[in-house]
Motif scaffolding. Structure first.
Motif, short mmCIF file in Angstrom:
data_model
loop_
_atom_site.label_atom_id
_atom_site.label_comp_id
_atom_site.label_asym_id
_atom_site.label_seq_id
_atom_site.Cartn_x
_atom_site.Cartn_y
_atom_site.Cartn_z
N ASN A 171 38.04 45.26 39.92
CA ASN A 171 39.11 44.28 39.82
C ASN A 171 40.49 44.90 39.68
O ASN A 171 41.49 44.19 39.81
N THR A 172 40.56 46.20 39.45
CA THR A 172 41.87 46.82 39.17
C THR A 172 42.20 48.01 40.07
O THR A 172 43.36 48.23 40.40
N ILE A 206 44.36 47.59 43.36
CA ILE A 206 45.66 46.92 43.34
C ILE A 206 46.82 47.84 43.72
O ILE A 206 47.59 47.53 44.65
N PHE A 260 52.26 43.13 39.47
CA PHE A 260 50.99 42.52 39.84
C PHE A 260 49.84 43.21 39.11
O PHE A 260 48.92 42.54 38.61
N ALA A 318 50.04 42.14 35.36
CA ALA A 318 49.74 40.74 35.13
C ALA A 318 48.29 40.42 35.45
O ALA A 318 47.64 39.63 34.75
N ARG A 319 47.76 41.02 36.55
CA ARG A 319 46.37 40.74 36.95
C ARG A 319 45.38 41.35 35.94
O ARG A 319 44.31 40.79 35.70
N THR A 320 45.76 42.47 35.34
CA THR A 320 44.83 43.18 34.46
C THR A 320 44.88 42.67 33.02
O THR A 320 43.83 42.55 32.36
N ASP A 374 46.84 36.20 32.01
CA ASP A 374 46.16 35.12 32.74
C ASP A 374 47.18 34.31 33.54
O ASP A 374 47.12 33.07 33.59
N GLN A 411 47.72 31.94 39.87
CA GLN A 411 47.72 32.65 41.14
C GLN A 411 49.06 32.53 41.88
O GLN A 411 49.53 33.51 42.46
N LEU A 431 51.76 34.64 40.37
CA LEU A 431 51.30 36.03 40.45
C LEU A 431 51.49 36.60 41.84
O LEU A 431 51.92 37.75 42.01
N LEU A 432 51.18 35.78 42.86
CA LEU A 432 51.18 36.28 44.24
C LEU A 432 52.48 36.01 44.99
O LEU A 432 52.74 36.66 46.01
#
Length: 652
Positions: free
Chosen positions: A112-113, A116, A153, A156-158, A161, A164, A167-168
């Motif tokens: 998941n990380t 990125i 990104f 924030a993604r890691t 919460d 989307q 975030l994107l």
């Protein structure tokens, strides 16, 4: 001019990057296959990671081995990160079916990380760096923005919460700005940096837009397959766009050549993969029936629906790689258009070279004559050229030198198309050479006419004019003597009569030398015999041996007579011999065509080929050239000079 970026390669680091990436790919596939999980969207993203690690790692190794630059370093880091993400997912799947595996807590979160930083840097950072000069202020700002968004990104993604969309949205926005900058440089940037930037702009835009589906609700039908499928297609395309930009510009000193066949095969394989993904997705959306026949009909319907799109894309791929070489008819029509629209012979060849170059997507085309002289060119060559002979009726009339775009080599199909189009260029070169030969013949004819006029003027001015003036003065003297001394006047009249008779003979001789009436009435043999009679009166013996029909062409007879006069005149003036021999006969040449052969030989001092050619020698050769014949002057054996003229009886 801006300073160009330079630096050497790092083969050891390049090998380490490539080996690391492929090791991660192999380990990921092994753990995934051992786990044997069910198919879902995560497996498709795993496939995206595996492909990305293999492809990015290979390209990063190839470029890094030749040049140390931020772009291959980022590609290598991205490939390793994506490979770790794939390994993390595969290992997690394996741990699910085999509890107790070590390092699960370390490897599983990587899925998941780890992908990125490298993946986002591909289209947020790299497009600003794909250039061969120092960064300007806009590129520096874009580079900083891309780096900050990538870091945002990841954090924030890691660790948060964040939804989307917020975030994107920065990722998509900065990616589109990077694409717009690449498009701007493609349109208005330095000329030597524009090649390939259009593909980079398109690839960057597609990479940014590929993150848009991640902002959509996950409940949308088919989205679970559509999103990874888009990434699977877009990421290799983006990498290809980067590679095209680097190779086409020979950026950073790279001179790597990729075969067009490899490029075409790669693009075709990409289309096949896209076709399979789309067909599978559509087939999965169809309701499953109990009948095998119904399933077969459903699969056939999917194939029929997708096939036209695949064929359309396939044609575009072939046109992209080979240009109009895939359609020889189109290329020939394009060259035919240049034949009809050319305003001059030079413009004709320039247009044909441009037609071949643009039709086959070449970098440069140069047309050479058989002697190597360049007569037309299109484009600018930066690499080694390939050559194709230009043939016309079995004779080599020239040569075509072409270069493929930087980073490419000509494939079998391009070479075949080039050999077919070369015949059209050969015809154009023959037309141009014929036009130049005609212009040269006209110039030579004008020169001969001017020389003949000078001869006539000299004869009239230096011979007939002064003589007539002297006769006029003599007549005035006769008038003065008639009353005082008639015998003296009578003697003076007799002298004037002799002078007048001599000038009349001179005028007749000049007339006969230009074009004697006997040549028209009785033919070349009679004209040569009359010429011998005239020279005999002046003490120069002319031995004529002629066997020529009286009805040969007027042009051929006139040219032969003119050459004979010039050769005999030269023999009389320069050989020191008391006479010469003139031979004329009809026969055939090596090709079986009828020719008239005229030979004038003497036994005098001989011929010096190193001496300058006089007016008479040039006149003989020009008369022969006008008819497509030849004149050869050489020393006799053992002494003397031999002049041999061969003239076609039908003018060429």
């Amino acid at each position: 001019m801006a300073e160009r970026i330079s630096g050497g390669g790092a083969p050891a680091a390049a090998a380490a990057v490539a080996v690391t990436c492929w090791t991660l790919v192999v380990l990921s596939l092994v753990t995934f296959l051992v786990a044997d999980p069910t198919i879902d969207s995560n497996q498709l993203f795993f496939l995206v990671d595996v492909v990305g690690a293999a492809v990015y790692g290979t390209v990063a190794g190839v470029v890094l081995a030749r040049r140390v630059h931020p772009v291959p370093i980022i590609l290598g880091a991205a490939a390793i990160g994506i490979g770790l993400a794939a390994l993390g997912y595969g290992y997690a799947q394996w741990a699910a079916v085999r509890p107790g595996l070590p390092w699960v807590d370390v490897l599983s979160p990587l899925q998941n990380t780890a992908w990125i930083p490298g993946t986002l840097a591909l289209f947020l950072v790299i497009p600003w760096l794909v250039r061969d000069h120092r960064l300007d202020i806009a590129a520096r700002i874009g580079l900083v923005a891309g780096t900050l968004v990538t870091a945002w990104f990841f954090w924030a993604r890691t660790f948060t919460d964040v939804a989307q969309v917020p975030l994107l949205a920065p990722v998509v926005g900065v990616g589109l700005v990077a694409a717009a900058d690449a498009a701007r440089r493609w349109r208005r940037g330095p000329v030597d940096e524009r090649v390939g930037l259009g593909w980079l702009a398109l690839g960057t835009a597609l990479m940014a837009l590929s993150f848009v589906p991640l902002m959509l609700p996950s409940t949308w039908p088919g989205l679970w397959m559509f999103t990874p499928a888009v990434h699977l297609v877009v990421q290799p395309f983006f990498l290809g766009a980067i590679f095209v930009s680097i190779l086409r510009q020979r950026m950073w000193g790279l001179d790597l050549v990729v075969s067009r066949a490899v490029l075409a095969g790669s693009l075709t394989a990409l289309l096949i993969g896209l076709y399979v993904v789309v067909a599978t997705a559509l087939a999965g959306l169809l309701p499953a029936g109990d009948s095998t026949g119904a399933q077969f009909v459903a699969a056939a319907a999917v194939a029929v629906a997708v096939q036209p799109a695949r064929m359309w894309l396939q044609r575009r791929v072939q046109r992209l790689v080979y240009g109009s070489g895939t359609d020889p008819g189109h290329a020939v029509r394009e060259l035919g258009r240049h034949f009809g629209s050319a305003e001059s012979p030079a413009a004709l060849l320039e247009g044909l070279a441009a037609g071949v170059g643009s039709g086959l997507r070449l970098e440069s085309v140069v047309v050479h004559r058989a002697d190597g002289a360049e007569v037309a060119n299109w484009g600018r060559a930066t690499g080694s050229a390939e050559f194709v002979d230009l043939m016309h009726r079995g004779t080599r009339v020239g040569m075509l030198a072409v270069t493929a775009p930087p980073g490419e080599t000509l494939g079998i199909r391009s070479r075949k198309s080039l050999s077919e189009l070369a015949s059209v260029v050969s015809a154009g070169l023959v037309v141009v050479q014929s036009a130049e030969d005609l212009a040269g013949a006209r110039r030579r004819l004008a020169t001969v006419r001017a020389e003949e006029r000078r001869v006539i003027r000299r004869e009239l001015h230096d011979g007939l004019g002064p003589s007539l003036a002297g006769i006029r003065l003599g007549l005035q003297g006769v008038r003065n003597l008639l009353a005082t001394d008639p015998p003296a006047a009578s003697a003076l009249l007799e002298s004037l009569q002799e002078q007048l008779d001599h000038q009349v003979d001179g005028v007749r001789s000049l007339s006969r030398n230009l074009f004697p009436p006997v040549l028209d009435e009785l033919g070349l043999t009679a004209a040569l015999e009359e010429l011998a009679t005239g020279y005999a009166r002046s003490g120069f013996d002319l031995d004529v041996v002629a066997d020529v029909p009286a009805d040969i062409g007027g042009q051929t007879g006139a040219a032969a007579y003119g050459i004979a006069i010039e050769a005999v005149t030269n023999a009389r003036r320069h050989s020191g011999a008391p006479g010469c021999r003139v031979e004329a006969s009809c026969g055939t040449d090596g090709a079986g065509l009828p020719v008239l052969t005229l030979v004038v030989r003497d036994v005098g001092r001989g011929y010096d080929p190193s001496g300058p050619a006089g007016v008479g020698t040039r006149s003989m050769r020009e008369r022969a050239d006008e008819l497509g014949g030849s004149v050869v002057i050489e020393s006799g054996c053992p002494t003397g000079t031999v002049v041999t003229a061969r003239l076609p009886l039908v003018a060429s």
